[in-house]
Structure formats: C-alpha cells, structure tokens
Design an enzyme around this catalytic site. Sequence first.
Site, PDB file in Angstrom:
ATOM      1  N   GLU A  82       0.827  -1.219   0.000  1.00 24.77           N
ATOM      2  CA  GLU A  82       0.000   0.000   0.000  1.00 24.77           C
ATOM      3  C   GLU A  82       0.859   1.267   0.000  1.00 24.77           C
ATOM      4  O   GLU A  82       1.695   1.452   0.892  1.00 24.77           O
ATOM      5  CB  GLU A  82      -0.922  -0.006   1.233  1.00 24.77           C
ATOM      6  CG  GLU A  82      -1.930   1.125   1.206  1.00 24.77           C
ATOM      7  CD  GLU A  82      -2.947   1.062   2.353  1.00 24.77           C
ATOM      8  OE1 GLU A  82      -3.142  -0.027   2.920  1.00 24.77           O
ATOM      9  OE2 GLU A  82      -3.521   2.109   2.662  1.00 24.77           O
ATOM     10  N   LYS A 269      -7.425  -0.550  11.605  1.00 23.89           N
ATOM     11  CA  LYS A 269      -6.814  -1.022  10.351  1.00 23.89           C
ATOM     12  C   LYS A 269      -5.598  -0.139  10.036  1.00 23.89           C
ATOM     13  O   LYS A 269      -4.554  -0.624   9.597  1.00 23.89           O
ATOM     14  CB  LYS A 269      -7.831  -0.975   9.205  1.00 23.89           C
ATOM     15  CG  LYS A 269      -7.351  -1.583   7.899  1.00 23.89           C
ATOM     16  CD  LYS A 269      -6.614  -0.592   7.013  1.00 23.89           C
ATOM     17  CE  LYS A 269      -6.101  -1.261   5.742  1.00 23.89           C
ATOM     18  NZ  LYS A 269      -5.250  -0.367   4.942  1.00 23.89           N
ATOM     19  N   ASP A 285       4.345 -14.342  12.023  1.00 21.89           N
ATOM     20  CA  ASP A 285       3.006 -14.814  11.667  1.00 21.89           C
ATOM     21  C   ASP A 285       2.008 -13.662  11.879  1.00 21.89           C
ATOM     22  O   ASP A 285       1.565 -13.413  12.997  1.00 21.89           O
ATOM     23  CB  ASP A 285       2.686 -16.010  12.577  1.00 21.89           C
ATOM     24  CG  ASP A 285       1.356 -16.642  12.273  1.00 21.89           C
ATOM     25  OD1 ASP A 285       0.500 -15.996  11.642  1.00 21.89           O
ATOM     26  OD2 ASP A 285       1.161 -17.801  12.680  1.00 21.89           O
ATOM     27  N   HIS A 383      -2.365  10.523   0.092  1.00 22.75           N
ATOM     28  CA  HIS A 383      -2.440   9.122  -0.309  1.00 22.75           C
ATOM     29  C   HIS A 383      -2.499   8.992  -1.835  1.00 22.75           C
ATOM     30  O   HIS A 383      -1.753   8.222  -2.422  1.00 22.75           O
ATOM     31  CB  HIS A 383      -3.666   8.483   0.330  1.00 22.75           C
ATOM     32  CG  HIS A 383      -3.795   7.031   0.051  1.00 22.75           C
ATOM     33  ND1 HIS A 383      -3.049   6.085   0.727  1.00 22.75           N
ATOM     34  CD2 HIS A 383      -4.556   6.350  -0.834  1.00 22.75           C
ATOM     35  CE1 HIS A 383      -3.357   4.890   0.279  1.00 22.75           C
ATOM     36  NE2 HIS A 383      -4.275   5.015  -0.674  1.00 22.75           N
TER      37      HIS A 383
HETATM   38  P1  NDP Z   1      10.111 -22.990  16.069  1.00 24.12           P
HETATM   39  O1  NDP Z   1       9.614 -24.215  16.699  1.00 24.12           O
HETATM   40  O2  NDP Z   1      10.405 -22.985  14.610  1.00 24.12           O
HETATM   41  O3  NDP Z   1      11.452 -22.498  16.772  1.00 24.12           O
HETATM   42  C1  NDP Z   1      11.615 -22.234  18.106  1.00 24.12           C
HETATM   43  C2  NDP Z   1      12.927 -22.850  18.495  1.00 24.12           C
HETATM   44  O4  NDP Z   1      14.018 -21.974  18.231  1.00 24.12           O
HETATM   45  C3  NDP Z   1      13.028 -23.140  19.958  1.00 24.12           C
HETATM   46  O5  NDP Z   1      12.378 -24.298  20.268  1.00 24.12           O
HETATM   47  C4  NDP Z   1      14.532 -23.254  20.159  1.00 24.12           C
HETATM   48  O6  NDP Z   1      14.924 -24.567  19.854  1.00 24.12           O
HETATM   49  C5  NDP Z   1      15.093 -22.343  19.077  1.00 24.12           C
HETATM   50  N1  NDP Z   1      15.726 -21.139  19.684  1.00 24.12           N
HETATM   51  C6  NDP Z   1      16.953 -20.671  19.365  1.00 24.12           C
HETATM   52  N2  NDP Z   1      17.219 -19.554  20.069  1.00 24.12           N
HETATM   53  C7  NDP Z   1      16.153 -19.306  20.844  1.00 24.12           C
HETATM   54  C8  NDP Z   1      15.834 -18.271  21.766  1.00 24.12           C
HETATM   55  N3  NDP Z   1      16.675 -17.273  22.051  1.00 24.12           N
HETATM   56  N4  NDP Z   1      14.613 -18.282  22.354  1.00 24.12           N
HETATM   57  C9  NDP Z   1      13.720 -19.259  22.070  1.00 24.12           C
HETATM   58  N5  NDP Z   1      13.987 -20.282  21.210  1.00 24.12           N
HETATM   59  C10 NDP Z   1      15.186 -20.303  20.587  1.00 24.12           C
HETATM   60  O7  NDP Z   1       9.191 -21.720  16.311  1.00 24.12           O
HETATM   61  P2  NDP Z   1       7.987 -21.408  17.235  1.00 24.12           P
HETATM   62  O8  NDP Z   1       7.722 -22.436  18.253  1.00 24.12           O
HETATM   63  O9  NDP Z   1       8.208 -20.024  17.714  1.00 24.12           O
HETATM   64  O10 NDP Z   1       6.780 -21.447  16.186  1.00 24.12           O
HETATM   65  C11 NDP Z   1       6.477 -20.349  15.407  1.00 24.12           C
HETATM   66  C12 NDP Z   1       5.803 -20.805  14.131  1.00 24.12           C
HETATM   67  O11 NDP Z   1       4.673 -21.626  14.413  1.00 24.12           O
HETATM   68  C13 NDP Z   1       5.267 -19.644  13.339  1.00 24.12           C
HETATM   69  O12 NDP Z   1       5.831 -19.706  12.065  1.00 24.12           O
HETATM   70  C14 NDP Z   1       3.778 -19.893  13.236  1.00 24.12           C
HETATM   71  O13 NDP Z   1       3.301 -19.542  11.969  1.00 24.12           O
HETATM   72  C15 NDP Z   1       3.632 -21.356  13.487  1.00 24.12           C
HETATM   73  N6  NDP Z   1       2.383 -21.801  14.076  1.00 24.12           N
HETATM   74  C16 NDP Z   1       1.431 -20.919  14.531  1.00 24.12           C
HETATM   75  C17 NDP Z   1       0.273 -21.354  15.115  1.00 24.12           C
HETATM   76  C18 NDP Z   1      -0.706 -20.358  15.643  1.00 24.12           C
HETATM   77  O14 NDP Z   1      -0.428 -19.197  15.720  1.00 24.12           O
HETATM   78  N7  NDP Z   1      -1.891 -20.731  16.059  1.00 24.12           N
HETATM   79  C19 NDP Z   1       0.006 -22.787  15.261  1.00 24.12           C
HETATM   80  C20 NDP Z   1       1.099 -23.633  14.813  1.00 24.12           C
HETATM   81  C21 NDP Z   1       2.217 -23.146  14.239  1.00 24.12           C
HETATM   82  P3  NDP Z   1      16.236 -25.188  20.520  1.00 24.12           P
HETATM   83  O15 NDP Z   1      16.229 -24.782  21.942  1.00 24.12           O
HETATM   84  O16 NDP Z   1      16.072 -26.641  20.307  1.00 24.12           O
HETATM   85  O17 NDP Z   1      17.392 -24.585  19.776  1.00 24.12           O
END
Ligand code: NDP
Length: 429
Positions: A82, A269, A285, A383
Amino acid sequence: MKSSRIPGFYNKTIQERREILRNLNSFNEEEIIALDSNQSLPVELADKMIENVVGTYPLPLGLGLNFLINGKDYVIPMAIEEPSVVASASFMAKIIRDAGGFKTESTGRTMIGQIQVVGCADFQLAKETLLNHKEALIEACNISYPSIVKRGGGAKDMDIRILNETSESKYEQMLVLHMYIDTCDAMGANIINTMVESIAPTVEELANGKVYLRILSNYADRSVAKATCVIPPHLLVGDGYSGEEVRDGIVHAYEFAASDPYRAVTHNKGIMNGIDPVVIATGNDWRAVEAGAHAYAARSGVYTSMTTWFIDEVGNLVGELELPMSIGTVGGATRVHPMAKLSLEILGTESAEELAQIIVAVGLAQNLGALKALVTDGIQKGHMALHSRSVAVAAGATGEMIDMIAEQLVEEREIRVGRAKELVEQYTK
Ligand code: NDP
C-alpha cells in the site's frame, strides 16, 4: 551509533538507497544480496516452506526512517503493497523524534497453551485435582522441551477455568487448563503445542474427562508491548492548521473510534498498516498478531480503539498503544526466509521483547499519521499523490512513462485508472 535520520532518502535511486543501507549496517555485498528480487526467496527454498509451491509472491520492502525508541535509533524494514504507509510512518516518527522519541515497555514473553477437557464427572473436583498437581504438570511440560528451559524459559505457571458453568449456557460445560510458558525469543507455537500435547494424557486422567484441543492461544495478553509518545502542539503545526487545532482534532478522532466500532475498525486497520509490514518483513506470523490485536481491542467486551490519545496537563498530545505481540526473532520463517534474516539485521535486534516494542511504536506512528491527515486535509491528498504511480502502472504505463503520467494525474487532480489509460494512449501514439 547509527542514525535513522537520513534526509532526502526518498529522492534517491534504489541503488543509492541500498548503498546507504549497506554503509549504515556495514553489510557486505553478500549480506544484502537478498534485496535482489531473484534472491529474496529462491523458489527451491519456498518449496521447503509450504506445500504445492509454484512460485513466490514478492512485496515491496521500504525503510521506515527517523525512529527513535528509548533513545536508540532504528531503521524499520516494512513489507507492504500500500502506498503512503512508509512515508507516513517516517514523517510521524520524525515529529515524535523531535519530541524526544517513543518510550516503550513490555510485560515479558509469557505465552499461553490451552487444554480443553469435556465430560468431567465433577468439574469442580477436576479443577481442584489439577490445581493440586500444578507443580508436577509444569515440570512435565518442561521435561518435554528441555532446551527452552536451558534458555531460561519454559512453563512457569498454570491456571484452570471452567466455561459454561450456568445452566442457561448455550454450550456444554468444559474445563480449560492454561499453561503459562516463557518462550524467550521464539513466538513459541511449536514449543507450546509440544508441551500441552505432552501432558494431555495426564490431564485427561486427573480430570476424569476427555481432552480434545491442545494448542497455544493467540490471545497473548501476557506478552503485551506498549509504546507512548508525548508531542508538544508546535510540532503538529502545518498546512494552515495550528498545532492546537491538529492536537484537538486528533483527540476528537480518537474519541470517535473509542465510542464507535464502525470507526474503530478503520482506525485500527490504520494501526495494523504500520504493524503488519514489520511483522511480515521479519518473517513473523501476521495472522496471529492480527487476531490477538483485535481481540485485545475488544477486551472490555466492546470493540474499541487500540490507541489512546489525550492532552496532558501542559497541553501536549499524548498517544499510547498497547497490544499483545506473539512474535519472535527465532523460529518459524524468521531465520529461514532470507528477507526476514536481513530485516532483523537492519533492525539490529535479536530480542523478541525489543522487536515487540519496535512494532507497537510503528503502529502508534502510523495511527498518528492517519489521524493527522484525517483532521486536516483529509486522507486523499497525500495518499492519492503517492498512489498515482500504481494507477499509472495499472493503466499500462511502463518505464519513464510511469512518472510522467503519475505527475500529470496529480497535477490534474484526477488520479483515476481511466484517465491514466487515456494518457498512456496519448503517449504511445
Ligand atoms: P520454532 O519451533 O520454529 O522455533 C523455536 C525454536 O528456536 C526453539 O524451540 C529453540 O529450539 C530455538 N531457539 C533458538 N534460540 C532461541 C531463543 N533465544 N529463544 C527461544 N527459542 C530459541 O518456532 P515457534 O515455536 O516459535 O513457532 C512459530 C511458528 O509456528 C510460526 O511460524 C507460526 O506460523 C507457526 N504456528 C502458529 C500457530 C498459531 O499461531 N496458532 C500454530 C502452529 C504453528 P532449541 O532450543 O532446540 O534450539
């Protein structure tokens, strides 16, 4: 320290802008290669991200400038189709910068996982039993995802609600367990879902009922970020309007949105016009953020303005925006999509809490821009002038013709595709 104040940026060529960005962040050529349309998301990578891929769908990426937040300068990557949004955000950020900048804060990173239990023989007893096992359930969640605990996060608290308790309720009674989980820098959907799924069988047994849903809540009301700005009226002067006139108009406009859902939806919005582009640019997301933001705007039971605008005791205009922010700087697409990685580098943060605060600051700036335009010249003047180039393209203009026709449309005050088509015909004869 880098400054986000870059006068005349909009007048530069794309190459010049890239060069400024490169120098600002000390990027090497390889790091900014994602800015090239062929590299921004290779189709082979897209094919690993979702299903049935046939291509990619690029959006323009612009830079929001002038943002000073808690004394730190930020250049804000914004992915949006936009026109006028990036210009307006940057202009308002400049006004707010001159007033001392945004102040932001947040409540931390506690997200919520829900478990739904139906058909309990005795709901009160089920609630008591689960609460008596609170520590064990929290621990079981943490055992299912040890890496987040190692990072200092994990399940921290738990609560139980019983829904539809009265006999007048239209729906069946159910018990809902809330697990409160610190997801550190991740949005946390997968972390939360893994945790709640892991304890569901135990919950089912303890509650003597049947578990159906086990999933995060996108109503992240324990992960709230807030931005505030305080603007002296003299900074709002412009186009024949006094600062006090603009200030008072903005408060009236806010009160309209605060008291009327028809206006509040459009008002909000406009706020999401600022928020979504940053959420998208950073690979987050935006459906989750949108859903949570609108629910939060209705938390009183009535859908109302997400922002608050008022006049303080010395006559300054004060704006506030507070929203749940289920975003992350790791996980999901944030470290997979090359543009998301680059956007986080441009922002210069790895902290989800900091990103959440940046995002609400942009939302507040965007709201100020819309309200300021609405209470003065109206939204169309600025705009449509910026929209004129898209109108020229839609009418079939190419190359140098685009800017020539866009300028003529603005001059004639007739920014319509029909008129642009006539001009294209004239130029191509
Ligand atoms: P991921 O599971 O992809 O990643 C999170 C992982 O990143 C952690 O488990 C950890 O794994 C690693 N990590 C590395 N550094 C850090 C840090 N500093 N803090 C926290 N974690 C870290 O992502 P999310 O669980 O966040 O899921 C997000 C995705 O899920 C979005 O893309 C969304 O679209 C999707 N989603 C959304 C839903 C909804 O909104 N209703 C439902 C289902 C999915 P490790 O410790 O093993 O390194």
